[in-house]
Design a protein around this motif. Structure first.
Motif, PDB file in Angstrom:
ATOM      1  N   ASN A  38       0.800  -1.210  -0.016  1.00  0.00           N
ATOM      2  CA  ASN A  38      -0.095  -0.226   0.100  1.00  0.00           C
ATOM      3  C   ASN A  38       0.855   1.295   0.029  1.00  0.00           C
ATOM      4  O   ASN A  38       2.068   1.188   0.039  1.00  0.00           O
ATOM      5  CB  ASN A  38      -0.977  -0.090   1.258  1.00  0.00           C
ATOM      6  CG  ASN A  38      -0.158   0.009   2.406  1.00  0.00           C
ATOM      7  OD1 ASN A  38       1.037   0.175   2.678  1.00  0.00           O
ATOM      8  ND2 ASN A  38      -0.902  -0.642   3.687  1.00  0.00           N
ATOM      9  N   GLN A  39       0.437   2.503   0.057  1.00  0.00           N
ATOM     10  CA  GLN A  39       1.232   3.759  -0.277  1.00  0.00           C
ATOM     11  C   GLN A  39       1.991   3.785   1.000  1.00  0.00           C
ATOM     12  O   GLN A  39       3.314   4.019   0.815  1.00  0.00           O
ATOM     13  CB  GLN A  39       0.153   4.854  -0.220  1.00  0.00           C
ATOM     14  CG  GLN A  39       0.796   6.084  -0.280  1.00  0.00           C
ATOM     15  CD  GLN A  39       1.501   6.472  -1.587  1.00  0.00           C
ATOM     16  OE1 GLN A  39       1.454   5.815  -2.384  1.00  0.00           O
ATOM     17  NE2 GLN A  39       1.967   7.877  -1.767  1.00  0.00           N
ATOM     18  N   GLN A  40       1.580   3.456   2.125  1.00  0.00           N
ATOM     19  CA  GLN A  40       2.424   3.727   3.244  1.00  0.00           C
ATOM     20  C   GLN A  40       3.687   2.749   3.432  1.00  0.00           C
ATOM     21  O   GLN A  40       4.649   3.341   3.505  1.00  0.00           O
ATOM     22  CB  GLN A  40       1.511   3.319   4.592  1.00  0.00           C
ATOM     23  CG  GLN A  40       2.476   3.476   5.873  1.00  0.00           C
ATOM     24  CD  GLN A  40       2.598   4.801   6.236  1.00  0.00           C
ATOM     25  OE1 GLN A  40       2.391   5.597   5.394  1.00  0.00           O
ATOM     26  NE2 GLN A  40       2.868   5.037   7.544  1.00  0.00           N
ATOM     27  N   ARG A  99       4.987   1.574   0.354  1.00  0.00           N
ATOM     28  CA  ARG A  99       5.780   2.054  -0.747  1.00  0.00           C
ATOM     29  C   ARG A  99       6.750   3.222  -0.239  1.00  0.00           C
ATOM     30  O   ARG A  99       7.956   3.194  -0.442  1.00  0.00           O
ATOM     31  CB  ARG A  99       4.994   2.415  -1.896  1.00  0.00           C
ATOM     32  CG  ARG A  99       4.459   1.311  -2.740  1.00  0.00           C
ATOM     33  CD  ARG A  99       4.009   1.792  -4.014  1.00  0.00           C
ATOM     34  NE  ARG A  99       3.035   2.719  -3.942  1.00  0.00           N
ATOM     35  CZ  ARG A  99       1.765   2.570  -4.002  1.00  0.00           C
ATOM     36  NH1 ARG A  99       1.587   1.245  -4.036  1.00  0.00           N
ATOM     37  NH2 ARG A  99       0.763   3.538  -4.084  1.00  0.00           N
ATOM     38  N   VAL A 100       6.337   4.016   0.771  1.00  0.00           N
ATOM     39  CA  VAL A 100       6.956   5.347   1.067  1.00  0.00           C
ATOM     40  C   VAL A 100       8.305   4.614   2.072  1.00  0.00           C
ATOM     41  O   VAL A 100       9.075   5.053   1.931  1.00  0.00           O
ATOM     42  CB  VAL A 100       6.035   6.035   2.009  1.00  0.00           C
ATOM     43  CG1 VAL A 100       6.885   7.159   2.607  1.00  0.00           C
ATOM     44  CG2 VAL A 100       5.087   6.846   0.998  1.00  0.00           C
ATOM     45  N   LEU A 136       8.419   8.344  -5.609  1.00  0.00           N
ATOM     46  CA  LEU A 136       7.010   8.509  -4.994  1.00  0.00           C
ATOM     47  C   LEU A 136       6.406   9.543  -5.819  1.00  0.00           C
ATOM     48  O   LEU A 136       5.261  10.003  -5.392  1.00  0.00           O
ATOM     49  CB  LEU A 136       6.916   8.934  -3.556  1.00  0.00           C
ATOM     50  CG  LEU A 136       7.529   7.701  -2.860  1.00  0.00           C
ATOM     51  CD1 LEU A 136       7.911   8.072  -1.503  1.00  0.00           C
ATOM     52  CD2 LEU A 136       6.577   6.528  -2.766  1.00  0.00           C
ATOM     53  N   VAL A 149       5.811   0.431  -7.655  1.00  0.00           N
ATOM     54  CA  VAL A 149       5.472   2.029  -7.908  1.00  0.00           C
ATOM     55  C   VAL A 149       5.050   1.925  -9.654  1.00  0.00           C
ATOM     56  O   VAL A 149       3.666   2.548  -9.877  1.00  0.00           O
ATOM     57  CB  VAL A 149       6.700   2.828  -7.870  1.00  0.00           C
ATOM     58  CG1 VAL A 149       6.270   4.226  -8.868  1.00  0.00           C
ATOM     59  CG2 VAL A 149       7.043   2.766  -6.501  1.00  0.00           C
ATOM     60  N   ALA A 169       1.353   0.726  -9.460  1.00  0.00           N
ATOM     61  CA  ALA A 169       0.390   1.852  -8.714  1.00  0.00           C
ATOM     62  C   ALA A 169       0.188   2.931  -9.822  1.00  0.00           C
ATOM     63  O   ALA A 169      -0.878   3.436  -9.975  1.00  0.00           O
ATOM     64  CB  ALA A 169       1.230   2.462  -7.488  1.00  0.00           C
ATOM     65  N   GLU A 219      -2.536   6.042  -5.408  1.00  0.00           N
ATOM     66  CA  GLU A 219      -2.287   5.918  -4.052  1.00  0.00           C
ATOM     67  C   GLU A 219      -2.779   4.949  -3.273  1.00  0.00           C
ATOM     68  O   GLU A 219      -2.616   4.613  -2.162  1.00  0.00           O
ATOM     69  CB  GLU A 219      -2.951   7.144  -3.551  1.00  0.00           C
ATOM     70  CG  GLU A 219      -2.483   8.504  -4.140  1.00  0.00           C
ATOM     71  CD  GLU A 219      -1.775   9.507  -3.235  1.00  0.00           C
ATOM     72  OE1 GLU A 219      -1.793   9.184  -1.964  1.00  0.00           O
ATOM     73  OE2 GLU A 219      -1.045  10.291  -3.691  1.00  0.00           O
ATOM     74  N   GLU A 266      -3.306   0.513  -3.441  1.00  0.00           N
ATOM     75  CA  GLU A 266      -2.560  -0.790  -3.291  1.00  0.00           C
ATOM     76  C   GLU A 266      -1.909  -1.348  -4.467  1.00  0.00           C
ATOM     77  O   GLU A 266      -2.816  -1.142  -5.491  1.00  0.00           O
ATOM     78  CB  GLU A 266      -3.304  -1.955  -2.527  1.00  0.00           C
ATOM     79  CG  GLU A 266      -2.397  -2.657  -1.533  1.00  0.00           C
ATOM     80  CD  GLU A 266      -3.315  -3.634  -0.769  1.00  0.00           C
ATOM     81  OE1 GLU A 266      -3.607  -3.488   0.411  1.00  0.00           O
ATOM     82  OE2 GLU A 266      -3.803  -4.534  -1.375  1.00  0.00           O
ATOM     83  N   SER A 267      -0.836  -1.809  -4.499  1.00  0.00           N
ATOM     84  CA  SER A 267      -0.357  -2.464  -5.739  1.00  0.00           C
ATOM     85  C   SER A 267       0.622  -3.571  -5.502  1.00  0.00           C
ATOM     86  O   SER A 267       0.821  -3.752  -4.253  1.00  0.00           O
ATOM     87  CB  SER A 267       0.601  -1.237  -6.526  1.00  0.00           C
ATOM     88  OG  SER A 267       1.641  -1.079  -5.613  1.00  0.00           O
TER      89      SER A 267
END
Lengths: 346, 361
Positions: free
Chosen positions: B9-11, B13-14, B86, B291, B294, B301, B303-304
């Motif tokens: 998820n975005q979190q 990935r960050v 990102l 990424v 995504a 933003e 989930e991937s």
């Protein structure tokens, strides 16, 4: 009568505190450097401890280490004060610490300068210490079977090879000492008997040097024995031969080495000293800040312009104020006098 | 069948991007360290250059320096990719460079492994090089007046003193060579004449060694001459005397020194660094796929999925193989197609040729 009054807008107070914070961190690092330099010097002096007679010279690295540690602590303390400097609520608790901070800071700064001067002043002491130490080393060179002296031979050999030197003043010091042990002398041989008889003390003296005096830069294989006898070796002239063995004495070599080391370290310490002076001067500005903050305390608007001053009373009175507690502590001042005045003020 | 799929998820990935950024800067530092190691090893080898006959062993520090520099650059690029990863608008431009990056990173890992293997494999070559170099050094010891060889004496003396060794294999190597120059021999002396006559080549050989072989740890003053003659010195026994001279040969001493240097730094540092590099590689792959997925999906933003390989290992290998062969064939002439084409070309050339001479004639 305040000394050097100045006006302080809020911006200036902030800049001052930030500047002093940065300076004191630089000075902390510099203090750590001084400590390291002191450790370095101490290690180097310790390595050659066997050829030094006394440890008087060790006062230089010891002082450096103490000063380094102290300035580390003091400047860290100063940076902590700066962090609280602009907070009117937290600053007052440092009030009592500022005076001792100034005193101690000045003391250690002066001590730093003294250390550098000392390192030059102690050259003579180092030389005489080395003179005696090397003389003993050469005398006990042969005593590889005597406990306590059995490593002298190895020490002197490695010293001469490393510092490229021979003997105390020069190579002739080896001619005056028996450096070949009796265990390796054939007392039935005529040559040995002659040499011993020709000498008052019955010592076996040779005009030769140990192998560690040999200079590898010489174009010919090393000539160690019968150095003063030109006919003993082919194509050899004692007076003009320069490269065969090291001509420099070990005392001179070691003194040069340590003086060079202390000069380099002294240069570093001097720059730290200048940084420290700069920090103390900025800390004097902090004194301005302190007085300015005191004016702010109690006022609702902390961002107003205030006045700061260097000394509340005149210079003389301030010095007396500083020295009073010190003198009282040393019991130099009459305690009775204080007792008399106390009831009056109370 | 994708390999090692993971949801991001975005979190996450960050977090992955941040962690990878940190790791790639760590790898840059590691690369700088490896470069410094290479430089240090090269300097040490160059210091004893005069007693080495060839420079084959230099391939180890050279590769180390190259790998160090390349990894610094590669990992710096990785950190830039992380910073852009990102940002939806800036990440797509890294699509093609990333392929090259992966190839480079894989190559670096292989090179590191090669270096470790080489440092062990080249020991024999180093020994041979030292054997010849030292033999020459000992032979030319006396030639302090010959240009080009005048520093051999000083070099060998300082070497023997520093490494605490004597001769090539041992101190007896000095008995077989004339190391006292004829300039310092008194040819009118009976002793000198005897020694020279007793020798086939007319060399002045002694059972003695230079002063640099002397061991300072010996309890007695150094005995350099008449070493094999127990009667020449009082209380001296040639067979049992151990401390008088250095017993180790210089070839042994130098080989031990260099092997110790390479073995102490090699496996530990290099395996640690290749672990870091491998983890950077794998994390970068996950970040890239996550990424990209995504960005391609409707909700950037959301989930991937991230994976290591799109298909399985075998299929990916066949794919890559086909691609590479295709690239190679692109340069090659395809026999069936081009033959007819060549024939046509030849025909047109012939007609042209036929056309040109006629104006002349």
């Amino acid at each position: 009568m305040a000394v050097m009054k100045m006006k302080f807008p809020f911006q200036k107070r902030v800049k001052l505190a930030q500047g002093l914070w940065l300076l004191s961190w630089c000075a902390t690092v510099a203090g750590a450097t001084t400590f390291t330099l002191g450790c370095l010097l101490k290690t180097e002096l310790h390595r050659r401890a066997e050829v030094m007679d006394n440890t008087d010279i060790h006062i230089v690295p010891n002082t450096l280490m103490i000063v380094g540690l102290a300035s580390l602590g003091i400047n860290y303390f100063a940076s902590k004060i700066c962090q609280d400097a602009l907070d009117a609520g937290r600053f007052p608790r440092w009030k009592n610490f500022l005076k001792p901070y100034f005193a101690i800071s000045c003391f250690f700064t002066v001590l730093m300068l003294l250390t550098v001067i000392m390192s030059y002043a102690m050259t003579g002491s180092l030389e005489s210490s080395l003179k005696v130490g090397l003389r003993n080393g050469i005398r006990f060179y042969k005593d590889t079977d005597t406990p306590g002296r059995c490593f002298q031979k190895q020490n002197i050999d490695r010293l001469q090879m490393e510092f490229q030197c021979c003997g105390n003043n020069d190579f002739r010091d080896w001619f005056e000492v028996q450096w070949i042990s009796n265990r390796y002398l054939d007392f039935s041989s005529k040559e040995v008997k002659d040499r011993i008889k020709s000498n008052v003390d019955g010592r076996f003296l040779v005009d030769g040097v140990p192998f560690s005096c040999c200079n590898p830069s010489s174009p010919r294989p090393c000539i160690q024995y019968q150095l003063t006898n030109n006919s003993a070796h082919y194509n050899y002239d004692y007076q003009t031969e320069e490269l065969n063995i090291y001509l420099r004495g070990c005392r001179e070599a070691l003194v040069n080495y340590y003086m060079g080391l202390m000069n380099t370290i002294g240069a570093g310490v001097l720059s730290v000293f200048l940084l420290q002076v700069h920090t103390v001067l900025t800390a004097i500005h902090l004194r301005f800040l302190q007085t300015a903050m005191e004016a702010v305390a109690g006022n609702e608007n902390t961002e107003i312009e205030t006045e700061g001053y260097l000394l509340e009373k005149g210079v003389k009175e301030t010095i007396m104020e500083y020295l009073d507690p010190v003198l009282k502590f040393l019991l130099l001042k009459n305690q009775v006098q204080e007792g008399e005045t106390a009831p009056v003020t109370a | 069948m994708t390999l090692l799929k993971m949801k991001f998820n975005q979190q996450r990935r960050v977090r992955l991007a941040q962690g990878l950024w940190l790791m790639s800067w760590l790898a840059v530092t590691g690369g700088a360290f490896i470069f410094c190691l290479g430089v240090y090893l090269k300097t040490e080898l160059l210091r004893r250059d005069e007693v080495m006959e060839n420079a084959e062993i230099h391939v180890v520090p050279n590769i180390l320096m190259m790998v160090g520099l390349a990894s610094m650059g590669t990992n710096w690029v990785a950190s830039r990719v992380c910073q852009d990863s990102l940002d939806v608008s800036r990440f797509p431009r890294w699509k093609v460079p990333l392929l090259a990056w992966f190839a480079m990173a894989a190559l670096l890992c292989c090179l590191l492994l090669t270096v470790v293997v080489l440092s062990y494999a080249l020991q024999g070559s180093l020994e041979d090089s030292l054997k010849v170099g030292l033999r020459n050094g000992i032979r030319f010891y006396k030639d302090t007046d010959v240009p080009g060889r005048c520093f051999q004496k000083e070099t060998i003396d300082r070497l023997q003193m520093e490494f605490r060794c004597c001769g090539n294999n041992n101190f007896k190597d000095w008995f077989e060579v004339q190391w006292v120059s004829s300039r310092y021999l008194d040819f009118t002396s009976q002793e000198v004449k005897d020694r020279i006559r007793s020798n086939v080549d007319g060399r002045y050989l002694l059972d003695g060694v230079p002063f640099s072989c002397c061991n300072p740890a010996s309890p007695r003053p150094c005995l350099q001459n008449h070493l094999t003659d127990s009667r020449a010195h009082y209380n001296y026994e040639y067979q049992s005397e151990e401390l008088n001279l250095y017993s180790r040969g210089c070839r042994q001493a130098l080989t031990d020194y260099y092997m110790g240097l390479m073995n102490s730094t090699g496996p530990g540092v290099l395996s640690l660094f290749s672990c870091v590099q491998m983890s950077v590689l794998l994390s970068m792959r996950y970040l890239q796929t996550a990424v990209e997925a995504a960005i391609a999906s409707e909700n950037p933003e959301g989930e991937s999925e991230g994976y290591l390989l799109d298909k399985g290992v075998k299929e990916t290998y066949q794919d890559v193989r086909a691609k590479v062969l295709g690239l190679l064939k692109f340069g090659q002439v395809d026999p069936s197609e081009d033959a007819s084409g060549a024939a046509e070309g030849a025909k047109t050339a012939d007609t042209e040729k036929a056309a040109t001479p006629t104006p002349a004639s």
